[in-house]
Every structure is written in C-alpha cells, then in structure tokens.
Design a protein around this motif. Structure first.
Motif, short mmCIF file in Angstrom:
data_model
loop_
_atom_site.label_atom_id
_atom_site.label_comp_id
_atom_site.label_asym_id
_atom_site.label_seq_id
_atom_site.Cartn_x
_atom_site.Cartn_y
_atom_site.Cartn_z
N THR A 1 38.32 43.35 29.05
CA THR A 1 38.92 44.71 29.63
C THR A 1 38.76 46.10 29.48
O THR A 1 39.72 47.20 29.47
N LYS B 1 35.59 49.87 30.12
CA LYS B 1 36.66 50.90 30.50
C LYS B 1 37.55 51.46 30.51
O LYS B 1 38.38 50.59 31.25
N ASP C 1 39.35 53.43 33.64
CA ASP C 1 40.32 52.52 34.09
C ASP C 1 40.70 51.41 34.14
O ASP C 1 41.81 50.88 34.74
N SER C 2 39.41 50.16 34.08
CA SER C 2 40.41 49.51 34.39
C SER C 2 41.74 48.79 32.64
O SER C 2 42.26 47.80 33.32
N THR D 1 41.14 48.95 46.05
CA THR D 1 40.62 49.51 44.86
C THR D 1 40.85 48.97 43.52
O THR D 1 40.24 48.08 42.61
N LEU D 2 41.95 48.76 43.11
CA LEU D 2 42.88 48.12 41.73
C LEU D 2 42.73 47.05 41.60
O LEU D 2 41.91 46.05 41.18
N ASN E 1 39.60 45.44 43.06
CA ASN E 1 38.91 45.04 43.12
C ASN E 1 38.34 45.12 41.71
O ASN E 1 37.68 44.32 41.23
N SER E 2 39.16 46.72 41.39
CA SER E 2 38.39 46.93 39.49
C SER E 2 38.61 45.38 38.40
O SER E 2 38.08 45.27 37.63
N LEU E 3 40.39 45.27 38.46
CA LEU E 3 40.61 44.41 38.28
C LEU E 3 39.91 42.60 38.28
O LEU E 3 39.92 42.56 37.16
N GLY E 4 39.81 42.21 39.36
CA GLY E 4 38.70 40.99 39.98
C GLY E 4 40.05 40.01 39.16
O GLY E 4 40.33 39.86 39.43
#
Lengths: 200, 193
Positions: free
Chosen positions: B33, B36, B38-39, B99-100, B102-105
């Motif tokens: 991770t 990026k 952000d993630s 949003t968070l 989805n970005s962590l997935g």
C-alpha cells in the motif's frame, strides 16, 4: 491421476516460489534469515503447518459455508501453529529461544491462508497435501538461501547484514537477480522463436 | 508508573524499535500500500486503530486465560479477536466512509493477516505491560507504522518518475529503499533513556 496437474502442483514451490514470485510471507523471511539454523527451523515449521492446514481445509471444503470460510481457515491454521509452539517449547528449547517470537506469527503468514483459499479449498486432499509440501519446501529453500548469504556476509565482517536493514537489502538484491534471470530466460525463448527454432 | 517510562515506550515504539524497520513485522502492507500517499495514510490509520484496540482487548483476554490456566490458547484467541475487529472496521468504514473503503480495497481484509497486529499483541504479553502502557504501546506502534508507510510512499511516488533498471522494478527497489530507511532508523538506537 492427472500427470500434468501432478507435475504442475509438485513444481509449484519453484515456479510460483512464495518468496521470490508471489512475494508473500516477507516478515519471517527478513526477520528470521540471519542464519541457516533459524531459517531452516522456521521454514520447516511453516511447511508443517502448510501441509496440515491444506489437508484439513481440503477435507472440510464441502462442509464449511462460504461466508465463514476465512475465520474457519484461520482457526484450522492457528490450531496447528499452537501444536508447533507446544512441540518446540517441549523438545527444542534452544531453537524455541531464537525463533519462538516468530512461531505464533505463522498464523498470519499470507502463504498459508493464500494456499488454503487459492488451492486447498478447490482441490482434493492428495493434491492439497502435495501443494502444501511443495510450497512449504519452496519457502524453506528461499529462507535457507537468504540465511546462508547473510551468514556469509556477516562472517565476512559486514555486521550490517545481521540487522533488519541488511535483510531488506539482501532480499531486494536477490529478488532483482531472480527477475534478471527470468528476463534472460524469456528473451532466450523469444530469440529461439524468432529464429524459427523450437521454443524451450 | 512514571512519566519517564511512558516517554520511553513512545520513543521506542515510534523510532528506536519501529515495528516495521526494526522488528520486521508488517512488511506485506508496507510493500503493497505504499505506492500512493493517500492509501498509505488510510491504511496506516486503519492499522493504528486495529492495533490499539486489539492490544487492549488481547491484554484483558490474556489475563482471563492466565486466570483459567489455559495460556496455550493465546494464539487462537488473539487471532479471533483481530479477525472480528477487522470485520467490524470493514462494516463501519463501508457505512461511513465509502471513499476510504474503496481506496483500501482488498488491503482492509488483509489487516487480519498483518503480522504487526498479532505481533504487537504478543509483545504486550511478553513485556508484561499494564493497561495504560498497553494502550500507549499499541497506539504509538500504529503511529510508527503509519509514519514509515508515509515515508515510503513519498519516496516511491518520486521514484515512479525515475529510470530504474528493469530487474529492479517493483518489489526489489521497494525492499532496497526499506533497507536504506531501516539503516537510517537504526541511527535512532543511539538514544539513551
């Protein structure tokens, strides 16, 4: 018995090497590869857990409901890890003193859960046991290679290789070497095809 | 229980005995991770939450296990606590911060198999901390993890524009960066308390 599948499963530990290709289980790889004894001990402990968790996941694959499969797998794995822990504490106390810290962490080694999910939950018991054995030995081999190299470098006077930093760098360089060999091999195959010769 | 011992725990959890760079735990999420920033921040905070709560809960449960004399169940109990916490976090994030989420997935589910979490729960037991120390240790271990993740992601964002020799692309270069960071962090071990 399907010979092709058997061969593929048996070679999985090399072609899909857990450390160099799948890049799973990095923490014990770096943490416990300061010498060959620790590497071998931890590798074999992991291989044992991997074989038995694969066998049991495969046996229970039609019983375990899909929704609770991950917690069930984790419980199976944790049971075998506890067995290893008790065995080491009783029979190999000196090894336990050096690698004991990493034994409980076998539970969260991604290779084991990964093989349970990707292989054992879809295949019969025999293949799953073979896959566990092959992957486990592949992991042990990578650990021992890494441990051997670090041991040599430490003996040569580079004490930095006994720290975590040395572990990261050795593994990074080895992985680059592995990629380099794979690149050469692929180019070789491509060149063979272009010349109209037979592909390897 | 003095202020000095608390400061020692904080400094060692973040700098001298950093969970990633010195104890080599939690390397998979570090490699996975940190592409990026952000993630990296999201992942770091989620892990911090899980480490803090699971350390405290595992501390309490270990007392119970010791009381009933079934300490050998430690590994199984701890991993169950962690797995349920991650499931809880999954539900909460899906509801309140999609949003968070989805970005962590996939990495959110993988916190369960993050050895930093189980590792710090075990360390709390090994070190014999009390409840307050456990809380502080868990929280600042998570902060240390987040810091390394952010550092890595900053470097890797810049590296993505650099020319890297083909065999080093991807994981090898990330490992070597981590090694150099670890060397830099080992300089902190000169701190004496």
């Amino acid at each position: 018995m399907d010979i092709k599948k058997l061969k593929e499963t048996a070679l999985g530990g090399i072609l899909n090497n857990p450390v160099f290709v799948l890049v799973l289980g990095m923490c014990p790889t770096i943490g416990m590869s300061t010498n060959v004894t620790n590497a071998l001990g931890l590798g074999l402990a992991t291989a044992f857990v991997l074989v038995f968790s694969n066998v049991f996941v495969s046996l229970l694959r039609k019983v375990i409901p899909d929704k609770v499969r991950l917690p069930s797998y984790i419980i199976i794995i944790a049971t075998f890890v506890t067995l290893v822990q008790l065995f080491l504490a009783k029979f190999l106390p000196s090894l336990n003193a050096s690698i004991g810290r990493f034994i409980p962490l076998i539970v969260v080694n991604c290779i084991i859960l990964g093989r349970a999910e990707a292989f054992a939950s879809k295949n019969s018991v025999g293949y799953s046991a073979l896959d566990g054995l092959s992957m486990g030995l592949g992991f042990t081999c990578s650990l021992v290679i890494l441990g051997g190299i670090r041991m040599l470098l430490i003996a040569a006077g580079f004490s930095v290789f006994s720290t975590a930093a040395g572990g990261f760098i050795t593994l990074g360089l080895l992985m680059a070497l592995f990629n380099f060999i794979m690149l050469l091999y692929r180019n070789h195959v491509k060149a063979g095809l272009l010349k109209g010769g037979e592909a390897l | 229980m003095s202020v000095a011992s608390i400061i020692t725990i904080i400094v060692s959890a973040i700098l001298t005995d950093n969970i990633v760079l010195s104890k080599t735990l939690g390397i998979c999420p570090l490699l996975g991770t940190s592409k990026k920033t952000d993630s990296a921040v999201g992942m770091g905070l989620a892990v911090t939450f899980v480490i803090t709560v699971s350390s405290v809960v595992c501390y309490g449960l270990f007392k119970l296990l010791a009381l009933w004399d079934i300490v050998y169940l430690q590994t199984i109990v701890f991993i169950l606590v962690i797995a349920s916490l991650v499931q809880l976090l999954d539900i909460v994030l899906k509801r309140f911060s999609p949003t968070l989420y989805n970005s962590l997935g996939i990495y959110l589910a993988l916190i369960t198999t993050n050895c930093a979490v189980l590792g710090s729960a075990n360390m709390v037991v090994d070190m014999g901390y009390n409840l307050l120390e456990t809380f502080i240790f868990g929280f600042f271990t998570g902060i240390g993890f987040t810091m390394v993740l952010i550092l890595m992601s900053g470097i890797r964002e810049r590296l993505s524009r650099a020319h890297i020799p083909a065999p080093f692309v991807g994981f090898p270069i990330a490992l070597i960066i981590a090694g150099i960071l670890a060397m830099a962090f080992s300089g902190f071990s000169g701190f004496a308390f």
